[in-house]
Enzyme design. Structure first.
Site, short mmCIF file in Angstrom:
data_model
loop_
_atom_site.label_atom_id
_atom_site.label_comp_id
_atom_site.label_asym_id
_atom_site.label_seq_id
_atom_site.Cartn_x
_atom_site.Cartn_y
_atom_site.Cartn_z
CD GLU A 1 -21.76 -0.74 -14.43
OE1 GLU A 1 -21.19 -1.18 -13.42
OE2 GLU A 1 -21.96 0.46 -14.65
CG ASP B 1 -30.13 -15.77 -12.26
OD1 ASP B 1 -31.11 -15.59 -11.51
OD2 ASP B 1 -29.30 -14.88 -12.52
#
Length: 320
Positions: A12, A126
């Site tokens: 998710e 990231d």
């Protein structure tokens, strides 16, 4: 979506979820990233657009491939190659610890991907083990470009958000609020990842931004204008003061590794971003040319070393 059979949910995100699917006609396994647009008047979220744009531009063996974009309901689905595991999973597998040659192989693939990405003017912002996916043949691929940004080298005054990168892998200039940084923020993250491959635990595990910075300064020592030119001009430099630290010895920070391995990590984790090794320089470091050499992908794979993500069983799974 008629050409895909959905097998289950595997993850998710902020704007949707990821499912495993299979192409009904070719039998190819794919990852289906369902992105939901909650407010059509506001348009597609910027991080979604950045991820799509980045993946459309980048074409490397070491970067996850975007296969298709399909409009669907109140959003659309990104069809991507399915990669069953991640470096995060590998690090958690205490029954199969990595040897030196395997670590070098993963580092080499990571640096090839970062080199290609940076040479195509994209900062990832990231990088972390969970965003480094591993194919069935052992190939490591950089994924999740939701925070990626085009970097223009000849625009040194261009401003970027400092609220990027997962905290444990966030470069110190970001922790001090810098809006004017370079691809060196990715190289700091590479250094954190490399140390984690050896230590089997994150190097700077802060619970808050302040604690994160405190851990970095305690570990590497209190910086000054000599070790970090321009430090005092950073936006958040005067907002908090930390006790002076002379830093830990590198043999304590990353113990029991070869001098060349330690030297490479040290040259990623420099306060002065101008002196951090870039990916091309790192690939030419002595680390990769001494024994044991990086092993082949075939040699890397052990029985059951690439384990599929766990999925709940669904009798029926609706995309909407």
């Amino acid at each position: 979506m008629n050409q895909y059979t959905v097998l289950g949910r595997i993850g998710e995100g902020a704007h949707g979820y990821v499912m495993k699917g299979v192409n009904k006609f070719t039998g190819t396994e794919v990852a289906l990233k369902k992105l939901i647009i909650k407010n059509l008047d506001e348009g597609i979220p910027v991080n979604v657009m950045r991820e799509i744009a980045s993946l459309q531009v980048l074409n490397s063996d070491y970067i996850v491939k975007l296969l298709n974009i399909i409009p669907h309901g109140m959003g659309f689905v990104l069809v991507m190659e399915y990669l069953p595991s991640s470096l995060y999973d590998v690090l958690r597998d205490t029954d199969n610890p990595l040897n030196e040659a395997q670590i070098k192989c993963y580092m080499k693939m990571l640096l090839f991907g970062v080199k290609y990405m940076h040479e195509n003017h994209i900062m990832h912002r990231d990088l972390k083990p969970a965003n480094l996916l591993i194919a069935q043949d052992g190939t490591l691929k950089i994924a999740d470009f939701g925070l990626a940004r085009i970097y223009v080298k000849n625009e040194p005054n261009r401003q970027y958000s400092h609220q990027v990168a997962t905290r444990w892998y966030r470069a110190p200039e970001l922790l001090y609020g810098s809006h004017n940084y370079t691809t060196a923020v990715d190289m700091w993250a590479v250094g954190c990842i490399m140390s984690e491959l050896y230590n089997k635990t994150p190097l700077f595990p802060g619970e808050t931004d302040i604690e994160q910075l405190a851990i970095v300064l305690h570990t590497l020592g209190t910086p000054n204008e000599e070790s970090w030119p321009g430090l005092a001009k950073l936006p958040d430099y005067n907002k908090i003061t930390f006790s002076y630290s002379s830093g830990l010895s590198w043999n304590a920070i990353v113990p029991d590794i070869a001098d060349e391995s330690l030297d490479l990590i040290k040259n990623f984790l420099l306060y002065n971003h101008c002196k951090r090794l870039n990916a091309r320089e790192a690939l030419n470091h002595a680390y990769f040319f001494i024994k044991p050499l990086a092993c082949s992908l075939t040699e890397m794979l052990k029985p059951d070393s690439i384990k599929p993500c766990e999925m709940p069983k669904f009798e029926e799974f609706d995309l909407i």
